[in-house]
Motif scaffolding. Structure first.
Motif, PDB file in Angstrom:
ATOM      1  N   VAL A  67       0.374  -0.922  -0.161  1.00 22.26           N
ATOM      2  CA  VAL A  67      -0.028  -0.172   0.153  1.00 22.26           C
ATOM      3  C   VAL A  67       0.989   1.230   0.463  1.00 22.26           C
ATOM      4  O   VAL A  67       1.624   1.123   0.742  1.00 22.26           O
ATOM      5  CB  VAL A  67      -1.050  -0.305   1.087  1.00 22.26           C
ATOM      6  CG1 VAL A  67      -0.253  -0.301   2.932  1.00 22.26           C
ATOM      7  CG2 VAL A  67      -1.586   1.362   0.706  1.00 22.26           C
ATOM      8  N   GLU A  68       0.395   2.268  -0.433  1.00 29.12           N
ATOM      9  CA  GLU A  68       1.274   2.768  -0.872  1.00 29.12           C
ATOM     10  C   GLU A  68       0.764   3.726   0.000  1.00 29.12           C
ATOM     11  O   GLU A  68      -0.472   4.530   1.229  1.00 29.12           O
ATOM     12  CB  GLU A  68       1.496   4.119  -1.796  1.00 29.12           C
ATOM     13  CG  GLU A  68       1.373   3.666  -3.081  1.00 29.12           C
ATOM     14  CD  GLU A  68       1.393   4.384  -4.630  1.00 29.12           C
ATOM     15  OE1 GLU A  68       1.276   5.631  -4.766  1.00 29.12           O
ATOM     16  OE2 GLU A  68       0.916   4.011  -5.165  1.00 29.12           O
ATOM     17  N   ARG A  69       1.380   5.503   0.962  1.00 32.34           N
ATOM     18  CA  ARG A  69       1.004   6.064   1.945  1.00 32.34           C
ATOM     19  C   ARG A  69       0.231   7.089   2.041  1.00 32.34           C
ATOM     20  O   ARG A  69      -1.637   6.411   3.030  1.00 32.34           O
ATOM     21  CB  ARG A  69       2.377   7.428   2.140  1.00 32.34           C
ATOM     22  CG  ARG A  69       1.995   7.975   3.310  1.00 32.34           C
ATOM     23  CD  ARG A  69       2.721   8.682   3.594  1.00 32.34           C
ATOM     24  NE  ARG A  69       3.968   8.312   4.458  1.00 32.34           N
ATOM     25  CZ  ARG A  69       5.344   8.590   4.231  1.00 32.34           C
ATOM     26  NH1 ARG A  69       5.628   8.976   2.797  1.00 32.34           N
ATOM     27  NH2 ARG A  69       5.579   7.537   5.671  1.00 32.34           N
ATOM     28  N   TYR A  70      -0.471   7.355   0.609  1.00 30.96           N
ATOM     29  CA  TYR A  70      -1.836   7.852   0.116  1.00 30.96           C
ATOM     30  C   TYR A  70      -2.399   7.290  -0.415  1.00 30.96           C
ATOM     31  O   TYR A  70      -3.556   8.133  -1.544  1.00 30.96           O
ATOM     32  CB  TYR A  70      -1.888   9.048   0.392  1.00 30.96           C
ATOM     33  CG  TYR A  70      -1.187   9.991   1.427  1.00 30.96           C
ATOM     34  CD1 TYR A  70       0.340  10.326   1.410  1.00 30.96           C
ATOM     35  CD2 TYR A  70      -1.672  10.325   2.862  1.00 30.96           C
ATOM     36  CE1 TYR A  70       0.862  11.312   2.698  1.00 30.96           C
ATOM     37  CE2 TYR A  70      -1.051  10.543   3.869  1.00 30.96           C
ATOM     38  CZ  TYR A  70       0.170  11.087   4.149  1.00 30.96           C
ATOM     39  OH  TYR A  70       0.404  11.740   4.659  1.00 30.96           O
ATOM     40  N   GLY A  71      -2.387   6.144  -1.160  1.00 25.92           N
ATOM     41  CA  GLY A  71      -2.399   5.513  -2.507  1.00 25.92           C
ATOM     42  C   GLY A  71      -3.218   4.268  -2.391  1.00 25.92           C
ATOM     43  O   GLY A  71      -3.983   3.907  -1.545  1.00 25.92           O
ATOM     44  N   PRO A  72      -3.208   3.475  -3.757  1.00 26.31           N
ATOM     45  CA  PRO A  72      -3.789   2.572  -3.834  1.00 26.31           C
ATOM     46  C   PRO A  72      -3.177   0.863  -2.961  1.00 26.31           C
ATOM     47  O   PRO A  72      -1.562   1.250  -2.392  1.00 26.31           O
ATOM     48  CB  PRO A  72      -3.863   2.566  -5.018  1.00 26.31           C
ATOM     49  CG  PRO A  72      -2.648   2.959  -5.743  1.00 26.31           C
ATOM     50  CD  PRO A  72      -2.559   4.421  -4.273  1.00 26.31           C
TER      51      PRO A  72
END
Length: 128
Positions: A54-59
């Motif tokens: 998982v990305e910090r603020y992403g998908p």
């Protein structure tokens, strides 16, 4: 640097559930060094493989084996990473590792080479 500590492993019967947690610390825990975080696993006699990232603020990205059964979630305020695992079967038996690394050119990868920081691992054993 980023230090990672996993918890939540254990033994469960097939069809059961487990929730793994990973706590990140160090001055890199909130930096680009941990833009990607993920769960990987290594079964006895096999190579390490990506489960979900998982990305910090992403998908999020899941391995085919995890789709529909596992859910990865990240709390950026607490620098924690969880993996909810449902409908477990014996093929899920492995040491599970939390990892962190920078963002790739097209996001976060399931490949182990993309991650610089690793926890010590937590064992998951599923009995049939």
């Amino acid at each position: 640097q980023v230090q990672l500590a996993e918890s939540g492993g254990g033994s469960v019967q097939a069809g059961g559930s487990l929730r793994l947690s990973c706590a990140a610390s160090g001055y890199g825990a909130s930096s680009y060094k941990s833009a990607c975080m993920g769960w990987f696993r290594q079964a006895q006699g096999k190579g390490r493989e990506g489960v979900a990232v998982v990305e910090r603020y992403g998908p999020t990205t899941y391995a085919d084996s995890a789709k529909g059964r596992f859910t990865i979630s990240r709390n950026n305020a607490k620098n924690t990473l969880d993996l909810q695992m449902n409908s477990l079967d014996s093929e899920d038996t492995a040491m599970y590792y939390c990892a962190a690394g920078p963002l790739g050119s097209v996001g976060c990868y399931l490949g182990t080479n993309a991650y610089n920081y690793w926890g010590q691992g937590t064992q998951v054993t599923v009995s049939s």
